[in-house]
Scaffold this motif. Structure first.
Motif, PDB file in Angstrom:
ATOM      1  N   ILE A   1       0.853  -1.181   0.000  1.00 48.35           N
ATOM      2  CA  ILE A   1       0.000   0.000   0.000  1.00 48.35           C
ATOM      3  C   ILE A   1       0.891   1.234   0.000  1.00 48.35           C
ATOM      4  CG2 ILE A   1      -1.787   1.269   1.264  1.00 48.35           C
ATOM      5  CD1 ILE A   1      -2.597  -1.404   2.544  1.00 48.35           C
ATOM      6  N   VAL A   2       0.551   2.210  -0.825  1.00 45.09           N
ATOM      7  CA  VAL A   2       1.306   3.465  -0.908  1.00 45.09           C
ATOM      8  C   VAL A   2       0.384   4.606  -0.513  1.00 45.09           C
ATOM      9  CG1 VAL A   2       2.494   5.071  -2.424  1.00 45.09           C
ATOM     10  CG2 VAL A   2       2.835   2.618  -2.706  1.00 45.09           C
ATOM     11  N   ILE A   3       0.837   5.463   0.410  1.00 46.76           N
ATOM     12  CA  ILE A   3       0.115   6.678   0.770  1.00 46.76           C
ATOM     13  C   ILE A   3       1.075   7.839   0.548  1.00 46.76           C
ATOM     14  CG2 ILE A   3      -1.247   7.853   2.525  1.00 46.76           C
ATOM     15  CD1 ILE A   3      -0.625   4.580   3.656  1.00 46.76           C
ATOM     16  N   ALA A   4       0.762   8.715  -0.394  1.00 41.44           N
ATOM     17  CA  ALA A   4       1.675   9.806  -0.757  1.00 41.44           C
ATOM     18  C   ALA A   4       0.891  11.053  -1.092  1.00 41.44           C
ATOM     19  CB  ALA A   4       2.554   9.396  -1.945  1.00 41.44           C
ATOM     20  N   THR A   5       1.532  12.204  -0.907  1.00 41.07           N
ATOM     21  CA  THR A   5       0.914  13.485  -1.231  1.00 41.07           C
ATOM     22  C   THR A   5       1.900  14.348  -2.000  1.00 41.07           C
ATOM     23  OG1 THR A   5       1.631  14.467   0.860  1.00 41.07           O
ATOM     24  CG2 THR A   5      -0.540  13.452   0.827  1.00 41.07           C
ATOM     25  N   GLY A   6       1.381  15.140  -2.950  1.00 41.62           N
ATOM     26  CA  GLY A   6       2.174  16.137  -3.654  1.00 41.62           C
ATOM     27  C   GLY A   6       3.466  15.603  -4.236  1.00 41.62           C
ATOM     28  N   ALA A   7       4.576  16.275  -3.895  1.00 40.59           N
ATOM     29  CA  ALA A   7       5.886  15.868  -4.397  1.00 40.59           C
ATOM     30  C   ALA A   7       6.317  14.513  -3.870  1.00 40.59           C
ATOM     31  CB  ALA A   7       6.934  16.927  -4.045  1.00 40.59           C
ATOM     32  N   GLY A   8       5.631  13.994  -2.862  1.00 39.63           N
ATOM     33  CA  GLY A   8       5.921  12.656  -2.358  1.00 39.63           C
ATOM     34  C   GLY A   8       5.605  11.561  -3.357  1.00 39.63           C
ATOM     35  N   PHE A   9       4.941  11.911  -4.460  1.00 38.88           N
ATOM     36  CA  PHE A   9       4.646  10.926  -5.490  1.00 38.88           C
ATOM     37  C   PHE A   9       5.883  10.604  -6.325  1.00 38.88           C
ATOM     38  CE2 PHE A   9       2.883   9.803  -9.759  1.00 38.88           C
ATOM     39  CZ  PHE A   9       2.222   8.637  -9.379  1.00 38.88           C
ATOM     40  N   ALA A  10       6.958  11.382  -6.205  1.00 38.05           N
ATOM     41  CA  ALA A  10       8.132  11.206  -7.065  1.00 38.05           C
ATOM     42  C   ALA A  10       8.704   9.792  -6.983  1.00 38.05           C
ATOM     43  CB  ALA A  10       9.193  12.253  -6.726  1.00 38.05           C
ATOM     44  N   PRO A  11       9.095   9.276  -5.806  1.00 39.29           N
ATOM     45  CA  PRO A  11       9.625   7.908  -5.780  1.00 39.29           C
ATOM     46  C   PRO A  11       8.577   6.868  -6.169  1.00 39.29           C
ATOM     47  CG  PRO A  11       9.326   8.740  -3.553  1.00 39.29           C
ATOM     48  CD  PRO A  11       9.111   9.885  -4.474  1.00 39.29           C
ATOM     49  N   VAL A  12       7.298   7.162  -5.914  1.00 41.18           N
ATOM     50  CA  VAL A  12       6.231   6.241  -6.317  1.00 41.18           C
ATOM     51  C   VAL A  12       6.157   6.162  -7.837  1.00 41.18           C
ATOM     52  CG1 VAL A  12       3.770   5.727  -6.115  1.00 41.18           C
ATOM     53  CG2 VAL A  12       4.971   6.833  -4.219  1.00 41.18           C
ATOM     54  N   ARG A  13       6.277   7.296  -8.487  1.00 40.44           N
ATOM     55  CA  ARG A  13       6.257   7.332  -9.951  1.00 40.44           C
ATOM     56  C   ARG A  13       7.408   6.524 -10.532  1.00 40.44           C
ATOM     57  NH1 ARG A  13       8.116  10.775 -14.219  1.00 40.44           N
ATOM     58  NH2 ARG A  13       6.480  11.234 -15.775  1.00 40.44           N
ATOM     59  N   CYS A  14       8.598   6.672  -9.935  1.00 37.35           N
ATOM     60  CA  CYS A  14       9.754   5.903 -10.380  1.00 37.35           C
ATOM     61  C   CYS A  14       9.505   4.407 -10.210  1.00 37.35           C
ATOM     62  CB  CYS A  14      10.993   6.345  -9.592  1.00 37.35           C
ATOM     63  SG  CYS A  14      12.504   5.437 -10.001  1.00 37.35           S
ATOM     64  N   PHE A  15       8.949   4.025  -9.079  1.00 37.46           N
ATOM     65  CA  PHE A  15       8.694   2.612  -8.816  1.00 37.46           C
ATOM     66  C   PHE A  15       7.649   2.041  -9.778  1.00 37.46           C
ATOM     67  CE2 PHE A  15       6.822  -0.979  -6.552  1.00 37.46           C
ATOM     68  CZ  PHE A  15       7.958  -1.667  -6.171  1.00 37.46           C
ATOM     69  N   LEU A  16       6.590   2.818 -10.057  1.00 37.02           N
ATOM     70  CA  LEU A  16       5.570   2.359 -10.990  1.00 37.02           C
ATOM     71  C   LEU A  16       6.160   2.170 -12.391  1.00 37.02           C
ATOM     72  CD1 LEU A  16       2.463   4.505  -9.960  1.00 37.02           C
ATOM     73  CD2 LEU A  16       2.799   2.061  -9.601  1.00 37.02           C
ATOM     74  N   GLN A  17       6.983   3.125 -12.826  1.00 38.79           N
ATOM     75  CA  GLN A  17       7.600   2.991 -14.138  1.00 38.79           C
ATOM     76  C   GLN A  17       8.496   1.753 -14.195  1.00 38.79           C
ATOM     77  OE1 GLN A  17       9.587   6.567 -15.382  1.00 38.79           O
ATOM     78  NE2 GLN A  17       7.680   7.728 -15.612  1.00 38.79           N
ATOM     79  N   ARG A  18       9.171   1.462 -13.107  1.00 33.69           N
ATOM     80  CA  ARG A  18      10.024   0.263 -13.057  1.00 33.69           C
ATOM     81  C   ARG A  18       9.179  -0.998 -13.193  1.00 33.69           C
ATOM     82  NH1 ARG A  18      15.110  -0.980 -10.818  1.00 33.69           N
ATOM     83  NH2 ARG A  18      15.244  -3.098  -9.971  1.00 33.69           N
TER      84      ARG A  18
ATOM     85  N   GLN B   1       5.245 -10.715 -12.366  1.00 33.73           N
ATOM     86  CA  GLN B   1       4.308 -11.391 -11.469  1.00 33.73           C
ATOM     87  C   GLN B   1       4.243 -10.700 -10.111  1.00 33.73           C
ATOM     88  OE1 GLN B   1       2.478 -13.865 -12.688  1.00 33.73           O
ATOM     89  NE2 GLN B   1       3.567 -13.533 -14.627  1.00 33.73           N
ATOM     90  N   SER B   2       4.625  -9.436 -10.071  1.00 34.16           N
ATOM     91  CA  SER B   2       4.685  -8.712  -8.804  1.00 34.16           C
ATOM     92  C   SER B   2       3.322  -8.612  -8.152  1.00 34.16           C
ATOM     93  CB  SER B   2       5.250  -7.307  -9.028  1.00 34.16           C
ATOM     94  OG  SER B   2       6.545  -7.386  -9.545  1.00 34.16           O
ATOM     95  N   GLY B   3       3.350  -8.532  -6.798  1.00 30.75           N
ATOM     96  CA  GLY B   3       2.119  -8.267  -6.076  1.00 30.75           C
ATOM     97  C   GLY B   3       1.564  -6.919  -6.465  1.00 30.75           C
ATOM     98  N   ARG B   4       0.263  -6.825  -6.497  1.00 29.49           N
ATOM     99  CA  ARG B   4      -0.353  -5.595  -6.985  1.00 29.49           C
ATOM    100  C   ARG B   4      -0.253  -4.473  -5.951  1.00 29.49           C
ATOM    101  NH1 ARG B   4      -5.947  -6.212  -9.837  1.00 29.49           N
ATOM    102  NH2 ARG B   4      -6.585  -7.269  -7.913  1.00 29.49           N
ATOM    103  N   ILE B   5      -0.327  -3.253  -6.457  1.00 36.55           N
ATOM    104  CA  ILE B   5      -0.085  -2.054  -5.653  1.00 36.55           C
ATOM    105  C   ILE B   5      -1.407  -1.327  -5.434  1.00 36.55           C
ATOM    106  CG2 ILE B   5       1.226   0.097  -5.519  1.00 36.55           C
ATOM    107  CD1 ILE B   5       3.076  -1.129  -7.700  1.00 36.55           C
ATOM    108  N   SER B   6      -1.616  -0.851  -4.228  1.00 32.38           N
ATOM    109  CA  SER B   6      -2.794  -0.042  -3.893  1.00 32.38           C
ATOM    110  C   SER B   6      -2.322   1.357  -3.542  1.00 32.38           C
ATOM    111  CB  SER B   6      -3.562  -0.656  -2.720  1.00 32.38           C
ATOM    112  OG  SER B   6      -4.027  -1.956  -3.050  1.00 32.38           O
ATOM    113  N   LEU B   7      -2.849   2.355  -4.237  1.00 35.53           N
ATOM    114  CA  LEU B   7      -2.376   3.733  -4.102  1.00 35.53           C
ATOM    115  C   LEU B   7      -3.434   4.610  -3.446  1.00 35.53           C
ATOM    116  CD1 LEU B   7      -0.838   4.228  -7.666  1.00 35.53           C
ATOM    117  CD2 LEU B   7       0.383   3.668  -5.576  1.00 35.53           C
ATOM    118  N   PHE B   8      -3.012   5.362  -2.423  1.00 30.87           N
ATOM    119  CA  PHE B   8      -3.831   6.408  -1.819  1.00 30.87           C
ATOM    120  C   PHE B   8      -3.044   7.704  -1.992  1.00 30.87           C
ATOM    121  CE2 PHE B   8      -5.312   2.567   0.104  1.00 30.87           C
ATOM    122  CZ  PHE B   8      -6.656   2.768   0.386  1.00 30.87           C
ATOM    123  N   LEU B   9      -3.514   8.551  -2.904  1.00 29.41           N
ATOM    124  CA  LEU B   9      -2.740   9.726  -3.307  1.00 29.41           C
ATOM    125  C   LEU B   9      -3.522  11.005  -3.035  1.00 29.41           C
ATOM    126  CD1 LEU B   9      -1.537   8.363  -6.775  1.00 29.41           C
ATOM    127  CD2 LEU B   9      -0.358   8.192  -4.579  1.00 29.41           C
TER     128      LEU B   9
END
Length: 953
Positions: A815-832, A845-853
């Motif tokens: 689970i990811v909880i991020a706000t504003g500029a805190g999305f930066a590392p999340v964006r990198c991880f999603l692109q990866r 086959q990665s476990g799925r991600i749940s985002l609260f932004l």
């Protein structure tokens, strides 16, 4: 004694229909202490002192809790806020007896509100059913009854205004105010209740107090437990008092502190605070002895090495016995006293230096081959006649502690103290002294700073040589520019004393805050923090040794002593920068800025950097040095009247002198005020005062002096001016793009930024997320002063929290909880993860991600492409986006919604999901609190297991 009291109290409780009852045990004999009860009340919550200095439970019970644990009581596991203490009694001449509170007497009333049910459920407030005071007794005709507990019913204000609300008890009002949305955190500069102005804060606390008291009364009614309301009790007392006076000619004796309700003058009895306070007999009074201390004295006189403890079980009670009598109903605590000549040694402290903490987390402390690291200690003090300066200092401590987590050689004081508590003898080399100073009266230093001023003056008067201590200082002057004649007078006085005792200014020295502009604590701190944070980071990462070049020959030569010291210090700092530029920094170009920046909205924006042929690693940070543009460098050279190729004797590059042009480009900040003004003493000008120069950009000052003919071109003065310029500080950002994700993000073409021929199309690019600040050196000044491609310097830094995400097992959900500029590392991880799914690698086959932004509405288009692509690749399990809103709903609030609560709990408890939190400090604290309420367990356990990852910015 214990048995009789507990059994009779159960009867008096009467299933909630309380029967007020007094229990009187035998009186004390001459030369004896009499029977005593340890607890303040029969029903009393435990208060546990935690390792971090906080209290879990009731702070009023910490000493009692500790004493009962030493007797042998084992607290529940895990410990909680609402753990009832056992009852401990001592008959006259006997050892303590302990009994657990039975369930029929120890049930708690959950505090709920008919209009705010969900909000109060989250607050999880409770209280005991009845008050039963135990440390009061009677004096009747000289006969003293030392144990006379009594049971009654509560008045609602006892709980809602005092027990739950007092700041030294459970301090629930701030949480109530936030839960009910009584103040708007969407306003700029407002993160919490303490950020409000005092009159607004009082209004919010009063409303919270009103709703909490109402909730208490309503909850006791629902639980069918007797309770009186304040107004009814007050009217009854007034009527009885009037009748008594009419009959006897005088009013009843009364203690106003006990009698007057905390709501104030709207309650009639409040106006009778002047009632006579004489002491008639029989008299209710407190015991002259503390029962715990009495037992300590008696225990020490026993002819034994053990502590005798008589433990009473509610179902099987036995008579306590005196030491020496045969009995098998006591237990022996295996804690022998120290032998003669020895002392009991407390356990080793659990604290460790920041460098050891980093090593324990797998993070090697920062080190530089060119300069041994110097441990830096930060102390924070304030002086003020009000509360504003103290609040700024307390907020500063929070941010410094957060900053210290990523700096191996920085330690921060645990509390803020008044300036008078700061001793000059305790300031050592390597100390950073941060002060928040308000002025009072006609610019005078407030009372809680006057002794420090006097101490500095005494030391300066006794000194026969120049000061040897080298410490750094920075001051936030909390002044009001509307009183120009006395503006920040106290801050200037304090800075003068710090220089007298050997202080070296950094981060600009004195920052002149203005309450006419920054009206909230957060606004004041944010404006200072923009200068302070990079200065501390630079000081810690470069780690220069603090020196002062003083000698007996130098003393007495006037202001030139300070000039030499400042220049030596500046050369040292620039020499370190020179080494870093040669060995660590590379050159990059700003290739693209998202169109939202050009539209001047106040959200975040994406900046693409062209780093040439160099490769970067995912989930790391990049530190950018926003160098001065060639245009501004030429303007500075013109004002100084020298050529850019001039070789200045700055002695900063180790092997050769730097050209003035390169120095003005890479080393100093032409947009900030001068770091010191010693050089100004040799310049004659009637148009600029020292105070004015201290606030203007240094480039503007140079051009003004040049145009007015007041700036000589002597080489020595030019050198002094250059060394007085503020150092250029780097800015750190999380990398928001993955190296494995092609292509780099592209933005629609615009008239001002045509698409054809953009560098990102063929170069190795990375993207960062930038939150703009009106005066930000990189986010505003640098990006707005020139169009891409704009050069800058950069280096890569580790980001241990974000890099930890790379260790998540491929099949583990998180689970990811991020706000504003805190999305930066999340964006990198999603692109990866997106790139991995394209290549059909094992990561697919990665476990799925749940985002609260949480975003501002204007920011959503910047990140929608990545989110949509991640959803199309099947990587997302849930996506919850909470835009900024006026009704105070935050992204972490969604975790507790009915549609998410059980799902979140199942993810964490059953599926063992990881959690990544990336946001500001206050939001991260709130997220942790909501998460603990939803999951029902301490986040610290997840943190220990590595499943809770938190990056705070």
């Amino acid at each position: 004694m214990a048995k009789e009291l507990v059994m009779n109290m159960c009867q008096a409780f009467n299933n909630g229909n309380v029967l007020p009852t007094v229990y009187v045990f035998p009186p004390r004999h001459i030369d004896s202490r009499g029977p005593m009860i340890w607890n303040h009340q029969v029903l009393e919550f435990a208060g546990y002192e935690m390792d971090n200095g906080t209290i879990l439970g009731d702070p009023n019970s910490t000493a009692l809790t500790k004493a009962i644990i030493e007797l042998g009581w084992t607290p529940p596991s895990p410990r909680g806020r609402w753990d009832l203490l056992p009852l401990v009694v001592m008959a006259d001449g006997d050892v303590p007896s302990m009994i657990e509170i039975p369930s029929e007497l120890g049930r708690l009333v959950e505090i709920r509100h008919p209009r705010y049910d969900a909000e109060f459920k989250k607050l999880d407030l409770k209280w005991v059913t009845v008050p039963a005071l135990t440390r009061l007794g009677f004096d009747i005709g000289g006969v003293q009854y030392t144990a006379a507990p009594f049971i009654g019913w509560f008045m609602d204000a006892e709980i809602g205004v005092r027990d739950l609300a007092d700041t030294f008890r459970y301090n629930a009002l701030p949480d109530v105010a936030q839960a009910l949305g009584l103040f708007d955190t969407a306003n700029e500069g407002i993160e919490g209740l303490d950020d409000l102005l005092e009159y607004e804060r009082l209004s919010v606390l009063s409303r919270a107090q009103q709703e909490l008291t109402y909730a208490v009364h309503w909850s006791y009614q629902q639980a069918k437990v007797s309770m009186s309301d304040t107004l009814t009790a007050s009217l009854k007392w007034c009527r009885y008092d009037d009748e008594f006076k009419a009959k006897n000619g005088f009013r009843l004796p009364a203690d106003p502190y006990w009698l007057a309700p905390p709501q104030g003058s709207i309650v009639p009895v409040w106006h009778r605070g002047g009632a006579p306070n004489y002491q008639p007999k029989p008299m209710i009074s407190r015991h002259v002895q503390d029962p715990i201390k009495a037992w300590e004295r008696e225990k020490a006189s026993l002819d034994t090495r053990t502590t005798l403890l008589h433990v009473v079980n509610f179902k099987k009670l036995r008579r306590p016995t005196l030491p020496g009598k045969s009995s098998s109903t006591y237990c022996v605590l295996p804690t022998p006293p120290a032998r003669s000549g020895e002392q009991n040694v407390p356990p080793a402290s659990q604290t460790m230096p920041a460098s050891q903490i980093q090593s324990s987390l797998g993070r090697p402390p920062l080190s530089h081959d060119h300069q041994p690291s110097l441990s830096l200690s930060v102390t924070v003090s304030y002086c003020s006649a009000g509360t504003f300066a103290e609040k700024v200092a307390m907020k500063l401590i929070q941010r410094l502690n957060d900053l210290a987590q990523g700096i191996g050689n920085l330690s921060v004081c645990s509390v803020v103290k008044p300036l008078d508590d700061l001793r000059t003898s305790a300031i050592r080399p390597g100390t950073i002294v941060l002060l928040v100073v308000s002025s009072t009266g006609q610019g005078e230093v407030p009372n809680n700073g006057s002794q420090f001023i006097a101490m500095c003056d005494r030391e300066n008067g006794k000194r026969l040589t120049a000061p040897q201590t080298s410490f750094r200082y920075a001051i936030y002057g909390n002044g009001d520019s509307r009183y120009a004649a006395t503006y920040n007078g106290a801050a200037h006085a304090v800075e003068q004393r710090l220089r007298q005792i050997g202080g070296l200014a950094f981060a600009g020295g004195l920052y002149q805050g203005d309450t006419a502009v920054c009206t909230t604590v957060l606004q004041a701190l944010n404006s200072w923090w923009q200068k302070l944070r990079p200065a501390i980071q630079d000081l810690a990462s470069d780690s220069p040794k603090l020196r002062r070049a003083n000698s007996n020959d130098d003393f007495g030569k006037g202001p030139m002593i300070r000039t030499v010291d400042i220049q030596t210090e500046a050369r040292s700092r620039h020499r370190i920068r020179s080494i870093c530029l040669r060995t660590e920094y590379q050159t990059a170009k700003v290739a693209q800025v998202s169109p939202s920046y050009r539209q001047h909205h106040l959200g975040t924006y994406l900046v693409t950097l062209d780093i040439g042929s160099r490769l970067h690693e995912d989930m790391r940070c990049i530190q950018v040095l926003p160098i001065n543009s060639p245009t501004k460098v030429r303007r500075a050279l013109r004002a100084l009247g020298v050529s850019g190729s001039t070789q200045m004797c700055l002695d900063i590059s180790g092997t050769e002198n730097a050209s003035l042009s390169s120095f003005l480009t890479d080393y100093v900040d032409l947009e900030s005020p001068f770091a010191n003004l010693e050089w100004l003493q040799t310049v004659t000008t009637s148009t600029l005062t020292d105070d004015r120069v201290a606030t203007l950009p240094s480039l503007d000052v140079l051009e003004h002096l040049h145009s007015s003919g007041h700036l000589p071109t002597e080489l020595n003065l030019t050198t002094a001016i250059c060394l007085a310029l503020p150092i250029l500080h780097p800015r750190t950002y999380s990398i928001a793009s993955s190296l494995s994700y092609p292509p780099a993000p592209k933005f629609p073409a615009s008239k001002s930024q045509p698409r054809k021929g953009l560098p990102y199309e063929s170069a190795n690019n990375l993207t960062i997320v930038v939150k703009p600040f009106p005066t930000g050196r990189f986010s505003h000044t640098f990006l707005s002063s020139s169009a891409p491609p704009t050069p800058l310097r950069y280096r890569f830094l580790p980001s241990p929290p974000a890099e930890k995400l790379l260790t998540i097992p491929p099949t583990t959900p998180f689970i990811v909880i991020a706000t504003g500029a805190g999305f930066a590392p999340v964006r990198c991880f999603l692109q990866r993860r997106i790139a991995a799914s394209r290549s059909q690698s094992p990561d697919s086959q990665s476990g799925r991600i749940s985002l609260f932004l949480g975003f501002k509405q204007a920011d959503i288009p910047l990140f929608s492409d990545t989110l949509n692509e991640a959803a199309a690749a099947g990587l997302l399990e849930r996506l919850c986006v909470t835009p900024s809103n006026d009704h105070g709903e935050r992204v972490y609030d969604r975790l507790g919604d009915e549609g998410y609560r059980e799902w979140v709990r199942g993810m964490v408890v059953e599926r063992q999901a990881w959690v990544f939190v990336c946001m500001g400090l206050e939001a991260a604290k709130a997220t942790r609190k909501v998460f603990e309420e939803v999951v029902g367990e301490d986040v610290g356990r997840m943190d220990e297991g590595g499943r809770w990852v938190e990056e705070v910015f």
